[in-house]
Scaffold this motif. Structure first.
Motif, PDB file in Angstrom:
ATOM      1  N   LEU A 215       0.825  -1.203   0.000  1.00 37.27           N
ATOM      2  CA  LEU A 215       0.000   0.000   0.000  1.00 37.27           C
ATOM      3  C   LEU A 215       0.862   1.256   0.000  1.00 37.27           C
ATOM      4  O   LEU A 215       1.895   1.318   0.658  1.00 37.27           O
ATOM      5  CB  LEU A 215      -0.907   0.000   1.233  1.00 37.27           C
ATOM      6  CG  LEU A 215      -1.918   1.126   1.323  1.00 37.27           C
ATOM      7  CD1 LEU A 215      -2.966   0.979   0.223  1.00 37.27           C
ATOM      8  CD2 LEU A 215      -2.590   1.105   2.675  1.00 37.27           C
ATOM      9  N   GLN A 216       0.427   2.233  -0.738  1.00 41.88           N
ATOM     10  CA  GLN A 216       1.091   3.530  -0.758  1.00 41.88           C
ATOM     11  C   GLN A 216       0.346   4.442   0.221  1.00 41.88           C
ATOM     12  O   GLN A 216      -0.874   4.564   0.145  1.00 41.88           O
ATOM     13  CB  GLN A 216       1.050   4.113  -2.163  1.00 41.88           C
ATOM     14  CG  GLN A 216       1.843   5.353  -2.331  1.00 41.88           C
ATOM     15  CD  GLN A 216       1.906   5.754  -3.782  1.00 41.88           C
ATOM     16  OE1 GLN A 216       0.951   5.554  -4.519  1.00 41.88           O
ATOM     17  NE2 GLN A 216       3.004   6.322  -4.186  1.00 41.88           N
ATOM     18  N   PRO A 217       1.053   5.075   1.152  1.00 49.63           N
ATOM     19  CA  PRO A 217       0.364   5.873   2.182  1.00 49.63           C
ATOM     20  C   PRO A 217      -0.093   7.240   1.673  1.00 49.63           C
ATOM     21  O   PRO A 217       0.301   8.277   2.192  1.00 49.63           O
ATOM     22  CB  PRO A 217       1.427   6.004   3.271  1.00 49.63           C
ATOM     23  CG  PRO A 217       2.712   5.974   2.533  1.00 49.63           C
ATOM     24  CD  PRO A 217       2.486   5.020   1.384  1.00 49.63           C
ATOM     25  N   SER A 218      -0.930   7.231   0.662  1.00 46.80           N
ATOM     26  CA  SER A 218      -1.390   8.485   0.065  1.00 46.80           C
ATOM     27  C   SER A 218      -2.731   8.894   0.671  1.00 46.80           C
ATOM     28  O   SER A 218      -3.411   8.108   1.327  1.00 46.80           O
ATOM     29  CB  SER A 218      -1.528   8.339  -1.447  1.00 46.80           C
ATOM     30  OG  SER A 218      -2.571   7.450  -1.754  1.00 46.80           O
ATOM     31  N   MET A 219      -3.098  10.122   0.405  1.00 46.92           N
ATOM     32  CA  MET A 219      -4.365  10.640   0.885  1.00 46.92           C
ATOM     33  C   MET A 219      -5.533   9.864   0.271  1.00 46.92           C
ATOM     34  O   MET A 219      -6.539   9.617   0.940  1.00 46.92           O
ATOM     35  CB  MET A 219      -4.457  12.123   0.514  1.00 46.92           C
ATOM     36  CG  MET A 219      -5.725  12.789   0.934  1.00 46.92           C
ATOM     37  SD  MET A 219      -5.841  14.453   0.310  1.00 46.92           S
ATOM     38  CE  MET A 219      -5.992  14.182  -1.429  1.00 46.92           C
ATOM     39  N   LEU A 220      -5.400   9.453  -0.975  1.00 49.14           N
ATOM     40  CA  LEU A 220      -6.474   8.742  -1.647  1.00 49.14           C
ATOM     41  C   LEU A 220      -6.678   7.339  -1.071  1.00 49.14           C
ATOM     42  O   LEU A 220      -7.797   6.838  -1.050  1.00 49.14           O
ATOM     43  CB  LEU A 220      -6.180   8.663  -3.145  1.00 49.14           C
ATOM     44  CG  LEU A 220      -6.058  10.013  -3.849  1.00 49.14           C
ATOM     45  CD1 LEU A 220      -5.599   9.840  -5.273  1.00 49.14           C
ATOM     46  CD2 LEU A 220      -7.364  10.768  -3.789  1.00 49.14           C
ATOM     47  N   ASN A 221      -5.617   6.705  -0.612  1.00 50.62           N
ATOM     48  CA  ASN A 221      -5.724   5.357  -0.064  1.00 50.62           C
ATOM     49  C   ASN A 221      -6.097   5.335   1.416  1.00 50.62           C
ATOM     50  O   ASN A 221      -6.765   4.419   1.877  1.00 50.62           O
ATOM     51  CB  ASN A 221      -4.409   4.589  -0.240  1.00 50.62           C
ATOM     52  CG  ASN A 221      -4.156   4.218  -1.673  1.00 50.62           C
ATOM     53  OD1 ASN A 221      -5.084   4.068  -2.460  1.00 50.62           O
ATOM     54  ND2 ASN A 221      -2.903   4.084  -2.029  1.00 50.62           N
ATOM     55  N   MET A 222      -5.621   6.302   2.167  1.00 55.64           N
ATOM     56  CA  MET A 222      -5.762   6.260   3.620  1.00 55.64           C
ATOM     57  C   MET A 222      -6.742   7.296   4.177  1.00 55.64           C
ATOM     58  O   MET A 222      -7.097   7.218   5.343  1.00 55.64           O
ATOM     59  CB  MET A 222      -4.389   6.464   4.273  1.00 55.64           C
ATOM     60  CG  MET A 222      -3.334   5.487   3.827  1.00 55.64           C
ATOM     61  SD  MET A 222      -3.746   3.779   4.153  1.00 55.64           S
ATOM     62  CE  MET A 222      -3.499   3.711   5.902  1.00 55.64           C
TER      63      MET A 222
END
Length: 173
Positions: free
Chosen positions: A103-110
């Motif tokens: 997982l990439q800790p981006s605003m869209l994912n988290m």
């Protein structure tokens, strides 16, 4: 980690570096807000990348920025601290179900709230280190504090814009 993913990660780092030195180097708002967007690249690296590779990536990215900014290692030092703290800070912010591996800790994912609680302290630490090392030996505390606050806000806004324009949400979340 497969070779296509490694090449993709390194290529995106090179693009961040180019954008930083070609476009953002001379972008300063009101004489105090500097845009060090390359910090966002380290913050948004996938979660499954261990600390040592993140430190190596940070070192080369910081050296690249230092070469073009003539800052004698200040960007590298501040970025290495962020790379070292990143994994431990992610452990503090573990959500209830834990993290998925790649997982990439981006605003869209988290989500925006999690992203702000993750990125603001890291960006703040980077900027405090950078501006206070830069003004070391002088009595520019208030000037440096003003640069830190303005630059953190500027980088955070630019980071959110970059994520909205160029990053995708991971499916299944």
């Amino acid at each position: 980690m497969n070779s296509i993913r490694v090449i993709s990660i390194l290529l995106s780092g090179f693009l961040y570096l180019l954008f930083q030195i070609l476009v953002l180097k001379n972008l300063v708002l009101f004489g105090t807000a500097f845009c060090f967007l390359y910090v966002t690249y380290i913050i948004l690296l996938p979660l499954d990348i261990k600390t040592i590779p993140v430190l190596l990536i940070s070192f080369f990215l910081g050296i690249g920025v230092d070469l073009f900014y003539d800052t004698l290692g200040i960007h590298t030092a501040a970025l290495l601290v962020i790379a070292f703290i990143r994994h431990r800070w992610l452990l503090v912010l573990v959500p209830t179900g834990g993290y998925e591996d790649d997982l990439q800790p981006s605003m869209l994912n988290m989500g925006l709230g999690w992203f702000l609680s993750y990125s603001v302290p890291l960006i703040l630490i980077h900027h405090v280190l950078f501006f206070y090392i830069e003004s070391l030996g002088t009595d520019l505390f208030l000037t440096s504090l003003q640069k830190v606050i303005a630059s953190v806000i500027f980088v955070l806004v630019m980071s959110i814009i970059v994520q909205l324009l160029f990053y995708r949400r991971r499916r299944g979340i």
